[in-house]
Design a protein around this motif. Structure first.
Motif, PDB file in Angstrom:
ATOM      1  N   LEU A  69       9.250  17.077  24.253  1.00  0.00           N
ATOM      2  CA  LEU A  69       8.260  15.488  24.000  1.00  0.00           C
ATOM      3  C   LEU A  69       9.040  14.590  22.831  1.00  0.00           C
ATOM      4  O   LEU A  69      10.154  15.121  21.635  1.00  0.00           O
ATOM      5  CB  LEU A  69       6.663  15.955  22.923  1.00  0.00           C
ATOM      6  N   ILE A  70       9.021  13.553  22.849  1.00  0.00           N
ATOM      7  CA  ILE A  70      10.077  12.843  22.149  1.00  0.00           C
ATOM      8  C   ILE A  70       9.186  11.424  22.222  1.00  0.00           C
ATOM      9  O   ILE A  70       8.992  10.702  23.472  1.00  0.00           O
ATOM     10  CB  ILE A  70      11.377  12.783  22.709  1.00  0.00           C
ATOM     11  N   LEU A  71       9.025  10.773  21.056  1.00  0.00           N
ATOM     12  CA  LEU A  71       8.089   9.446  20.386  1.00  0.00           C
ATOM     13  C   LEU A  71       9.586   8.216  20.488  1.00  0.00           C
ATOM     14  O   LEU A  71      10.216   8.489  20.052  1.00  0.00           O
ATOM     15  CB  LEU A  71       7.187   9.472  19.264  1.00  0.00           C
ATOM     16  N   ILE A  72       9.568   7.423  20.967  1.00  0.00           N
ATOM     17  CA  ILE A  72      10.163   6.585  20.555  1.00  0.00           C
ATOM     18  C   ILE A  72       9.268   5.080  20.714  1.00  0.00           C
ATOM     19  O   ILE A  72       8.898   4.925  21.523  1.00  0.00           O
ATOM     20  CB  ILE A  72      11.325   6.538  22.000  1.00  0.00           C
ATOM     21  N   ASP A  73       9.500   4.575  20.011  1.00  0.00           N
ATOM     22  CA  ASP A  73       8.890   2.964  19.360  1.00  0.00           C
ATOM     23  C   ASP A  73      10.084   2.026  19.903  1.00  0.00           C
ATOM     24  O   ASP A  73      10.612   2.246  19.152  1.00  0.00           O
ATOM     25  CB  ASP A  73       8.106   3.243  18.203  1.00  0.00           C
ATOM     26  N   LEU A  74       9.284   1.499  20.915  1.00  0.00           N
ATOM     27  CA  LEU A  74      10.044   0.143  21.163  1.00  0.00           C
ATOM     28  C   LEU A  74       9.709  -1.556  21.123  1.00  0.00           C
ATOM     29  O   LEU A  74       8.165  -1.403  20.877  1.00  0.00           O
ATOM     30  CB  LEU A  74       9.917   0.027  22.391  1.00  0.00           C
ATOM     31  N   ASP A  75      10.260  -2.002  19.316  1.00  0.00           N
ATOM     32  CA  ASP A  75       9.748  -3.134  19.259  1.00  0.00           C
ATOM     33  C   ASP A  75      10.608  -3.923  19.701  1.00  0.00           C
ATOM     34  O   ASP A  75      12.132  -3.986  18.779  1.00  0.00           O
ATOM     35  CB  ASP A  75       9.330  -2.824  18.236  1.00  0.00           C
ATOM     36  N   PRO A  76      10.697  -4.514  19.478  1.00  0.00           N
ATOM     37  CA  PRO A  76      11.368  -6.142  19.894  1.00  0.00           C
ATOM     38  C   PRO A  76      11.432  -6.846  18.212  1.00  0.00           C
ATOM     39  O   PRO A  76      11.386  -6.339  17.444  1.00  0.00           O
ATOM     40  CB  PRO A  76      10.982  -7.377  20.725  1.00  0.00           C
ATOM     41  N   GLU A  77      12.620  -6.902  18.784  1.00  0.00           N
ATOM     42  CA  GLU A  77      13.227  -7.937  16.904  1.00  0.00           C
ATOM     43  C   GLU A  77      12.611  -8.946  16.684  1.00  0.00           C
ATOM     44  O   GLU A  77      11.961 -10.495  17.402  1.00  0.00           O
ATOM     45  CB  GLU A  77      14.061  -8.153  16.863  1.00  0.00           C
ATOM     46  N   ARG A  78      11.429  -8.782  15.798  1.00  0.00           N
ATOM     47  CA  ARG A  78      10.810 -10.295  15.515  1.00  0.00           C
ATOM     48  C   ARG A  78       9.822 -10.377  13.924  1.00  0.00           C
ATOM     49  O   ARG A  78       9.963  -9.496  13.469  1.00  0.00           O
ATOM     50  CB  ARG A  78       9.460 -10.911  16.574  1.00  0.00           C
ATOM     51  N   LYS A  79       9.080 -11.644  13.785  1.00  0.00           N
ATOM     52  CA  LYS A  79       8.308 -12.111  12.005  1.00  0.00           C
ATOM     53  C   LYS A  79       7.985  -9.775  11.966  1.00  0.00           C
ATOM     54  O   LYS A  79       7.401 -10.082  13.295  1.00  0.00           O
ATOM     55  CB  LYS A  79       7.776 -12.543  11.605  1.00  0.00           C
ATOM     56  N   TYR A 102      15.782   8.214  33.286  1.00  0.00           N
ATOM     57  CA  TYR A 102      17.334   8.210  32.590  1.00  0.00           C
ATOM     58  C   TYR A 102      17.422   9.869  32.139  1.00  0.00           C
ATOM     59  O   TYR A 102      17.822  10.383  32.463  1.00  0.00           O
ATOM     60  CB  TYR A 102      17.267   7.323  30.750  1.00  0.00           C
ATOM     61  N   PHE A 103      15.668  10.215  31.262  1.00  0.00           N
ATOM     62  CA  PHE A 103      16.191  11.493  30.354  1.00  0.00           C
ATOM     63  C   PHE A 103      15.352  11.587  31.623  1.00  0.00           C
ATOM     64  O   PHE A 103      15.894  13.696  31.707  1.00  0.00           O
ATOM     65  CB  PHE A 103      14.787  11.818  29.441  1.00  0.00           C
ATOM     66  N   GLU A 104      15.170  12.486  33.267  1.00  0.00           N
ATOM     67  CA  GLU A 104      14.185  12.969  33.702  1.00  0.00           C
ATOM     68  C   GLU A 104      16.002  13.283  34.526  1.00  0.00           C
ATOM     69  O   GLU A 104      15.885  14.418  34.642  1.00  0.00           O
ATOM     70  CB  GLU A 104      13.338  12.106  34.510  1.00  0.00           C
ATOM     71  N   LYS A 105      16.635  12.068  34.571  1.00  0.00           N
ATOM     72  CA  LYS A 105      18.380  12.750  35.464  1.00  0.00           C
ATOM     73  C   LYS A 105      18.521  13.142  34.747  1.00  0.00           C
ATOM     74  O   LYS A 105      19.270  14.309  35.263  1.00  0.00           O
ATOM     75  CB  LYS A 105      18.300  11.189  35.788  1.00  0.00           C
ATOM     76  N   ASN A 106      18.737  12.874  32.786  1.00  0.00           N
ATOM     77  CA  ASN A 106      20.397  13.410  32.535  1.00  0.00           C
ATOM     78  C   ASN A 106      19.682  13.909  31.438  1.00  0.00           C
ATOM     79  O   ASN A 106      20.508  14.685  30.911  1.00  0.00           O
ATOM     80  CB  ASN A 106      20.459  12.085  32.088  1.00  0.00           C
ATOM     81  N   GLY A 107      18.686  14.506  31.184  1.00  0.00           N
ATOM     82  CA  GLY A 107      17.833  15.310  29.715  1.00  0.00           C
ATOM     83  C   GLY A 107      17.803  16.249  30.391  1.00  0.00           C
ATOM     84  O   GLY A 107      16.781  17.248  28.830  1.00  0.00           O
TER      85      GLY A 107
END
Length: 109
Positions: A69-79, A102-107
């Protein structure tokens, strides 16, 4: 989980998510709860329980058995302290799907 210097190790799988939630609610505010997303090598877990908890040590990358498992937090640049707009949320969801594919195909995830 650590309470009154007693340690209880509990391991859950992805299928145990509701049991995990129920168990955590019982201990909320009563003890320290530590968790990791990925399994710890058995020899490192034993060492951590004997030495690490009392010294405030955390688990390092080389002590992990495998990454599932890997946790990735996706946040845009903003205040700071600004919530995502519906558009930003939608874009983050699209990116999350792309990353997952991508991860399923390559990782081999």
């Amino acid at each position: 989980m650590k309470s009154n210097n007693k340690v209880k190790v509990v391991m859950y799988t992805n299928e145990d998510i509701y049991k995990l939630k129920s168990d955590l609610e019982k201990y909320d505010g009563k003890c320290n709860i530590y968790f990791t997303l990925n399994p710890i090598k058995p020899e490192n877990l034993e060492k951590f329980l004997k030495e690490g908890l009392s010294k405030g040590k955390s688990i390092s990358d080389n002590e992990i058995e495998k990454y599932s498992l890997i946790l990735i937090d996706l946040d845009p640049e903003r205040k700071s302290k600004t919530s995502s707009s519906d558009y930003e949320y939608g874009e983050a969801k699209k990116l999350a799907v792309e990353m997952s594919e991508y991860f399923e195909k390559n990782g081999n995830w």
